[in-house]
Design an enzyme around this catalytic site. Structure first.
Site, PDB file in Angstrom:
ATOM      1  N   HIS A   1       8.873   2.046   3.444  1.00 57.77           N
ATOM      2  CA  HIS A   1       7.805   2.194   2.455  1.00 57.77           C
ATOM      3  C   HIS A   1       7.836   1.069   1.417  1.00 57.77           C
ATOM      4  O   HIS A   1       6.881   0.892   0.651  1.00 57.77           O
ATOM      5  CB  HIS A   1       7.941   3.544   1.752  1.00 57.77           C
ATOM      6  CG  HIS A   1       6.629   4.186   1.435  1.00 57.77           C
ATOM      7  ND1 HIS A   1       5.560   3.492   0.912  1.00 57.77           N
ATOM      8  CD2 HIS A   1       6.200   5.477   1.564  1.00 57.77           C
ATOM      9  CE1 HIS A   1       4.544   4.314   0.732  1.00 57.77           C
ATOM     10  NE2 HIS A   1       4.891   5.522   1.117  1.00 57.77           N
TER      11      HIS A   1
ATOM     12  N   ASP B   1       2.490   0.904   2.913  1.00 55.05           N
ATOM     13  CA  ASP B   1       2.241   2.289   2.520  1.00 55.05           C
ATOM     14  C   ASP B   1       1.930   3.158   3.737  1.00 55.05           C
ATOM     15  O   ASP B   1       1.834   2.676   4.864  1.00 55.05           O
ATOM     16  CB  ASP B   1       1.098   2.347   1.507  1.00 55.05           C
ATOM     17  CG  ASP B   1       1.430   1.622   0.219  1.00 55.05           C
ATOM     18  OD1 ASP B   1       2.621   1.636  -0.169  1.00 55.05           O
ATOM     19  OD2 ASP B   1       0.519   1.033  -0.383  1.00 55.05           O
TER      20      ASP B   1
END
Length: 413
Positions: A386, A390
Site C-alpha cells: 500500500h 492504493d
C-alpha cells in the site's frame, strides 16, 4: 600444501552462510569433485565440492553454525600433512596482533598459541552484535572452533537476557505459559538453514511494507475447455503440455504490461517501476520454499513461458537451481491450488510491490442470465504494498487479470 574450502558468497546480499551437513569427516579420503559439505546462503542450499584429491585434514565449522562469507570451513591435503592457520580479526589487526594455530590430521594433537592481548576469540559479526546489544563478551562461553564466540552464541545470549527481563516484568504471563505448555510433550527443533532464512525474510517483509490483500474469483470454464481442445496440437507442435499455471503466468504478464505500477519495487523511500517483467514462480522444495525467476517473461510467448517454467521447476526439484536463477524477480506467483486451499494471504517477496496467490479451482453453480450453469471458478488473492499504490489501482490490475483468464483466446496471441 593444504587447500582451503571457504564459505562462498553466492549473492550480492549474502553476508554469511550456515553449515547444514558434512558429507565427509576428518580423515576421510576425497576425490576432486566429491561433495564435502552442504551449506545454505540467504536464498538457496548448495553443496561445496573438493577442489582436488586428498584427505579431509580439518573441519573448522560445526553443523548448524553460521559463518561470514569467505570464512575457511575445512582443509584438504595429503595424509599426515600439517595445516598452518593464520587468522587475524579486525580488532587485532589494528594492534598488530594475531593468532596462529597449528593443526594436523589428528584432531587430538592440535595445539593453539595466541598473543597475550587476545583475550576473547569472537567472530567480527558476533562482536558487532554483542556491542549493539550491550553484552559483556567476557561472560559468554563460545561454542565455535577453539572456543570462539559465534553469531549463534550472541543470539542465545540476547535471548537469555530478554527472557530474564521478561521474567522480571511479566511473572504472571510466564507462569501462565508454563501452565499451558507441557515441556514433556514438546519437541524442540533448531531453526537453521533454509528455514531460518525464510523466517527472517518473511518477518522483514511484514516489517518493511504495508501489505493489503484483495480477493476475487475468475471463471476459467472457457479457458479449461480451450486448453483441452488445443492439447493435442500443442503437444504435437511444441512437445509440451500447458498447465493452468502457464496460463495464469501469461495473464499476469499481460496485466502487468497494462498496469506498470504493479511491476515495481519500493526501495529506500523510492518507487522503482521496471521496464521488463521478471516473473517469480514460488516452488516448494524439501525443507523450504524457493522462487525461480523467469527472466524477461514479457518477451516470451505462451509456449516459451510454459517451457521456462517447467525447466526451472525441474531444477528446483533436483536442487540444481543457480543463485542467479532466483534473483531479480519483479512480481511473484504462489499457487496452492494442489493443496485444496481456496483463498490465502501471500506475503510479499520484498521489495516487490505485488504477489498473486492462486487457490484451488472449484465447480460452482452460477447464474448465467436466467439459467443456472455449472462453472469452474478460480480463487485469486493479490497482496500488494500500500506504500506504492492504493486499493483501487490494485483492484483494477486484478480485474484485468480476471478478464484475461475469462477470455483465454488473448493468452494464445
Amino acid at each position: 600444501m593444504a587447500v582451503k574450502i571457504e564459505m562462498p558468497k553466492l549473492s550480492l546480499t549474502m553476508s554469511e552462510g550456515t553449515v547444514l551437513h558434512w558429507m565427509k569427516k576428518v580423515g576421510d579420503p576425497v576425490k576432486k569433485g566429491d561433495a564435502i559439505v552442504e551449506v545454505s546462503s540467504d536464498k538457496e542450499v548448495c553443496e561445496l565440492d573438493a577442489p582436488e584429491d586428498g584427505v579431509l585434514l580439518d573441519v573448522t565449522a560445526k553443523e548448524g553454525e553460521s559463518v561470514a562469507c569467505h570464512t575457511v570451513l575445512a582443509y584438504i591435503g595429503q595424509p599426515a600433512e600439517t595445516v598452518q592457520v593464520k587468522e587475524t580479526s579486525s580488532e587485532a589487526a589494528n594492534n598488530g596482533n594475531h593468532i596462529e594455530a597449528a593443526r594436523d590430521s589428528n584432531p587430538s594433537s592440535r595445539t593453539i598459541t595466541s598473543s597475550p592481548s587476545e583475550k576473547v576469540k569472537i567472530s567480527p559479526v558476533a562482536r558487532k552484535m554483542a556491542t549493539e546489544a550491550g553484552l559483556d563478551i567476557q561472560s559468554i562461553v563460545g561454542t565455535g572452533p577453539n572456543g570462539r564466540i559465534s553469531k549463534e552464541d550472541i543470539e542465545k545470549a540476547i535471548q537469555e537476557a530478554g527472557n530474564r527481563e521478561e521474567k522480571r516484568e511479566t511473572p504472571v504471563l510466564e507462569s501462565a505459559i508454563k501452565e499451558a505448555v507441557s515441556v514433556e510433550n514438546s519437541e524442540k527443533r533448531p531453526v537453521i538453514g533454509m528455514r531460518k532464512v525464510i523466517a527472517k525474510r518473511m518477518q522483514e517483509s511484514l516489517q518493511q511494507s504495508a501489505q493489503l490483500t484483495h480477493h476475487m474469483k475468475a471463471d476459467i470454464t472457457e479457458l479449461l475447455s480451450l486448453k483441452k481442445k488445443t492439447a493435442l496440437l500443442v503437444e504435437k507442435q511444441h512437445n509440451t503440455k500447458y498447465t493452468l499455471t502457464d496460463f495464469i503466468a501469461r495473464a499476469v504478464v499481460l496485466s502487468l504490461q497494462e498496469h506498470k505500477q504493479m511491476n515495481s519495487a519500493f526501495i529506500e523511500e523510492e518507487i522503482h517501476i521496471y521496464n521488463h517483467i521478471h516473473l517469480g514462480i514460488a516452488a516448494e522444495v524439501e525443507n523450504g520454499l524457493v522462487v525461480p525467476v523467469v527472466s524477461h517473461a514479457d518477451s516470451k510467448s505462451l509456449v516459451e513461458l510454459s517451457q521456462s517454467i517447467k525447466e526451472l521447476s525441474q531444477l528446483a526439484k533436483t536442487k540444481q537451481l543457480k543463485s542467479n536463477q532466483m534473483r531479480g524477480s519483479t512480481f511473484t506467483i504462489s499457487n496452492l491450488g494442489s493443496y485444496g486451499i481456496e483463498y490465502f494471504t501471500p506475503i510479499l517477496n520484498t521489495p516487490e510491490t505485488g504477489i498473486l496467490g492462486v487457490g484451488a479451482a472449484q465447480e460452482t453453480p452460477v447464474f448465467v442470465g436466467d439459467q443456472v450453469q455449472k462453472r469452474i471458478l478460480l480463487p485469486l488473492s493479490l497482496t500488494f504494498n500500500h506504500q506504492v499504490l492504493d486499493g483501487a489501482p490494485a483492484a483494477q490490475f486484478l480485474q484485468t487479470l480476471k478478464n484475461y483468464l475469462e477470455e483465454p483466446i488473448h493468452l494464445y496471441l
